[in-house]
Design a protein around this motif. Structure first.
Motif, short mmCIF file in Angstrom:
data_model
loop_
_atom_site.label_atom_id
_atom_site.label_comp_id
_atom_site.label_asym_id
_atom_site.label_seq_id
_atom_site.Cartn_x
_atom_site.Cartn_y
_atom_site.Cartn_z
N GLU A 229 13.33 17.57 -15.48
CA GLU A 229 13.92 18.69 -14.77
C GLU A 229 13.16 19.08 -13.51
N LYS A 230 11.96 18.53 -13.30
CA LYS A 230 11.21 18.81 -12.08
C LYS A 230 11.45 17.78 -10.99
N ASP A 231 12.22 16.75 -11.30
CA ASP A 231 12.46 15.68 -10.34
C ASP A 231 13.60 16.02 -9.38
N VAL A 232 13.53 15.40 -8.20
CA VAL A 232 14.55 15.58 -7.16
C VAL A 232 15.19 14.22 -6.87
N SER A 233 16.52 14.19 -6.85
CA SER A 233 17.25 12.98 -6.54
C SER A 233 18.10 13.19 -5.30
N PHE A 234 18.41 12.11 -4.61
CA PHE A 234 19.19 12.16 -3.38
C PHE A 234 20.51 11.43 -3.61
N CYS A 235 21.61 12.17 -3.49
CA CYS A 235 22.95 11.65 -3.73
C CYS A 235 23.50 11.08 -2.42
N PHE A 236 23.27 9.78 -2.22
CA PHE A 236 23.55 9.13 -0.94
C PHE A 236 24.79 8.25 -0.97
N LEU A 237 24.93 7.40 -1.99
CA LEU A 237 26.12 6.55 -2.09
C LEU A 237 27.34 7.40 -2.40
N HIS A 259 20.28 16.49 -4.49
CA HIS A 259 20.58 16.83 -3.10
C HIS A 259 21.63 15.87 -2.57
N TYR A 260 22.68 16.41 -1.95
CA TYR A 260 23.83 15.62 -1.55
C TYR A 260 23.77 15.26 -0.06
N CYS A 261 24.10 14.00 0.24
CA CYS A 261 24.15 13.52 1.61
C CYS A 261 25.61 13.44 2.06
N HIS A 262 26.00 14.31 2.99
CA HIS A 262 27.39 14.31 3.45
C HIS A 262 27.61 13.40 4.65
N ASP A 263 26.51 12.95 5.29
CA ASP A 263 26.61 12.14 6.49
C ASP A 263 25.57 11.02 6.42
N THR A 264 26.02 9.80 6.11
CA THR A 264 25.09 8.69 5.91
C THR A 264 24.38 8.29 7.21
N LYS A 265 24.92 8.68 8.35
CA LYS A 265 24.26 8.36 9.62
C LYS A 265 22.95 9.13 9.78
N LEU A 271 16.22 12.07 4.22
CA LEU A 271 15.18 11.61 3.30
C LEU A 271 13.85 12.31 3.56
N LYS A 272 13.55 12.53 4.83
CA LYS A 272 12.29 13.21 5.17
C LYS A 272 12.34 14.69 4.76
N GLU A 273 13.55 15.26 4.77
CA GLU A 273 13.69 16.67 4.39
C GLU A 273 13.74 16.84 2.87
N VAL A 274 14.46 15.95 2.19
CA VAL A 274 14.63 16.06 0.74
C VAL A 274 13.41 15.56 -0.01
N GLN A 348 5.51 4.98 3.39
CA GLN A 348 6.04 5.84 2.33
C GLN A 348 6.70 7.09 2.91
N ASN A 349 6.11 7.63 3.97
CA ASN A 349 6.62 8.88 4.55
C ASN A 349 7.95 8.71 5.28
N VAL A 350 8.33 7.47 5.58
CA VAL A 350 9.64 7.23 6.20
C VAL A 350 10.75 7.75 5.29
N VAL A 351 10.52 7.68 3.97
CA VAL A 351 11.51 8.16 3.01
C VAL A 351 11.01 9.38 2.24
N GLY A 352 10.07 10.10 2.80
CA GLY A 352 9.66 11.37 2.21
C GLY A 352 8.35 11.37 1.47
#
Length: 608
Positions: A229-237, A259-265, A271-274, A348-352
């Motif tokens: 429950e402490k983990d964060v996931s990124f909903c990209f696909l 966390h949901y990605c509404h704009d894949t561009k 990724l850096k924010e989430v 590593q920091n390229v993706v957070g």
């Protein structure tokens, strides 16, 4: 062990007999904890479990107010956002069936699904989807109501309503008792969704997946993925695809923050924010990042190149020990600390910078690229599945079978036919195809196993390894069986190549159509003083053709002689879903491409 899986599976289903029941239980458990966030309205907005649960119930009650029947199909035509999941779960909570439509679908593609599923009510997101849906509404005898997530969309007519206003209908409806009655009727074998296949070889088919199918996926995924429950996931696909949809349900199951990605561009910015611990992804994301890093390194000073390669080498020794809990020599620890500070942390920091594990699927993934990121401290690995029986196998944080799709998940049985086809069966297996009762027979063996259409093997270590699609194999005039996917994967590792199509069926040699990455190509051309007035002129310039010839030979140098590309053509425009060359999941429609580019292909075999 199999008996233990079965007992635990039965206990899991008893506790979670339906996705709507599971989510309501998590709402009670987590209350004010943040369940998910999105940036669809310009800035990140968090939704607590309590808030999300209230909105799901309001959606359910509003649908009841609009007389949505038990098992009625309701559409969701939207980019990823929290409202997508709220609408989906609101539909399921009244025992209706959620039917996703890819956000990139045209009006014609959407109309096919609307009419096939007989959709009366559909949730849509933006102006493009709304306009496409309005066009469908004019022609379809089924579609009657549109519920719009984005309040900036300009609505027309009484059949359209904003989602916020729709929720208010539910809140004021007085349908609480009706909702609870419908909720009591929820069953494990209720039809959950229709997911329309991408249609690479014909019209899309609606895959019927039940609650049991999805809950089996969640149970099986829980073994290799220790998410909490402490983990964060990124909903990209896209949530319209079974991969991200099942993964999002898994996040709800585990109480993680999604966390949901509404704009894949904007994925790299997001990724850096989430800074996600987990995510699902496709190889193209990592191919592009890898290409950017390695291409930049080529022009770096020799000292910087040497430092970079040294750091990766230290990572290749350190991480296999670290990830497997083995003792690490003191000297290696010190070297790794230096490598991490100077080089590896920057990758590593390229993706957070918080990666625990990133799933990759949907296409072949170069083991070299996989190892590159692993050595840099980013754990990722392939998984394998198909809409009709997802998930089959996955690499895990503790077991990355480089070059494979990992090992089968619990309750999944996998075998290889005499022809080399992978076949599988499990409780996650689909209930059939909507309105096509005869279709599944062609996909099933006599004993009821799914025929994947994929050529593969099971290694001595138990890993599932895919080598190609049966229908996509190239058989040359000389009788050689060649994998186009292997060739295309090698090509796309190059930062200057965006798309690639290998050609050569019944031909004497392999050729390719290449779509350049125009963003980097135009920059290169400007630096080299190459003048051009259009993309067409650019891709026909002799210097550019020579440049690509060198890069193609380098990218495919490890391939066998019969697999090497003898001729190629640079295309001035991307292959797209709108143009008919790609499916909504960006798979190549080879028959369409071969027909559309017949003249181009023939020109590469003149005088053969």
């Amino acid at each position: 062990m199999a008996e233990d899986y079965q007992k635990e599976y039965e206990a899991y289903l008893k506790k979670n007999p339906h996705l709507a029941v599971m989510v309501r239980d998590r709402v009670r458990k987590y209350g004010e904890k943040i369940a998910c966030r999105d940036k669809a309205e310009g800035s990140w907005r968090g939704f607590s479990w309590r808030e999300m649960g209230e909105m799901i119930d309001a959606t359910s009650k509003a649908l009841l107010e609009w007389d949505v029947r038990d098992r009625e199909m309701v559409g969701v035509f939207s980019q990823n956002r929290v409202y997508w999941s709220i609408a989906d779960l609101g539909i399921l909570g009244i025992r209706a069936v959620s039917v996703p439509v890819y956000a990139t679908n045209s009006a014609k593609e959407t109309e096919y699904i609307v009419n096939d599923a007989e959709i009366r009510i559909m949730f849509v997101n933006d102006q493009v989807q709304y306009d496409a849906s309005k066009e469908v509404l004019k022609n379809s005898k089924y579609l009657k109501k549109l519920i719009v997530f984005d309040r900036t969309v300009k609505l027309e007519g009484p059949e359209s309503i904003y989602f916020d206003d729709f929720l208010e209908i539910g809140r004021k409806s007085g349908q609480e008792a009706a909702l609870e009655e419908r909720f009591k009727e929820l069953e494990l074998d209720d039809l959950c969704t229709l997911i329309y296949t991408s249609g690479t070889t014909g019209s899309p088919k609606g895959v019927m997946l039940t609650q049991r199918n999805f809950l089996t996926m969640l149970f099986a995924t829980g073994y290799p993925m220790p998410i909490g429950e402490k983990d964060v996931s990124f909903c990209f696909l896209p949530l319209s695809h079974v991969f991200e949809r099942a993964w999002t349900y898994f996040m709800f199951d585990r109480g993680a923050e999604n966390h949901y990605c509404h704009d894949t561009k904007q994925i790299l910015d997001f990724l850096k924010e989430v800074r996600p611990h987990y995510m699902t992804s496709v190889p193209r994301v990592w191919e592009k990042i890898y290409g950017t890093i390695t291409e930049g390194l080529k022009t770096a000073p020799p000292a910087k190149q040497k430092l970079f390669n040294w750091a990766l080498n230290i990572g290749s020794m350190y991480y296999p020990l670290f990830y497997n809990g083995k003792p690490i020599p003191f000297g290696l620890k010190l070297k790794h600390a230096v490598a991490e500070k100077l080089v590896l942390s920057k990758i590593q920091n390229v993706v957070g910078g918080r990666c625990k594990f990133y799933h990759v699927g949907g296409a072949p993934f170069s083991p070299e690229i996989n190892k590159f990121f692993y050595n840099a401290g980013l754990k990722m690995g392939l998984g394998y599945g198909m809409t009709e029986i997802f998930v089959v196998a996955v690499c895990t944080p503790k077991d990355i079978g480089f070059g494979t799709s990992g090992k089968p998940v619990p309750l999944m049985r996998v075998r290889v036919s005499d022809e080399g086809e992978l076949q599988m069966t499990s409780p996650a297996q689909m209930a059939g195809y909507w309105k096509k009762p005869e279709e599944p027979k062609a996909m099933l063996t006599e004993d009821g196993w799914i025929k994947s259409g994929d050529i593969g093997m099971i290694t001595e270590e138990g890993y599932v390894k895919i080598t190609d699609r049966i229908k996509e194999l190239i058989i040359t005039a000389g009788g050689k069986n060649i994998s186009p996917l292997l060739i295309e994967t090698c090509l796309k590792e190059d930062i200057f190549i965006d798309q690639a199509v290998a050609i050569g069926d019944q031909k004497k040699y392999i050729s390719a159509m290449i779509v350049p990455s125009f963003e980097v190509l135009t920059q290169y051309a400007d630096e080299q003083g190459i003048t051009y007035s259009s993309r067409e002129e650019l891709v026909q310039h002799p210097a550019i053709i020579d440049f690509y010839n060198t890069r193609i030979q380098e990218a495919t140098k490890e391939l066998g002689q019969v697999e090497k590309i003898k001729k190629f053509t640079l295309l001035p425009e991307e292959l797209t879903q709108e143009g008919g060359e790609l499916t909504p999941t960006s798979k190549l429609k080879r028959k369409v491409i071969n027909a559309k580019y017949e003249t181009v292909i023939n020109s590469m075999y003149e005088g053969e």
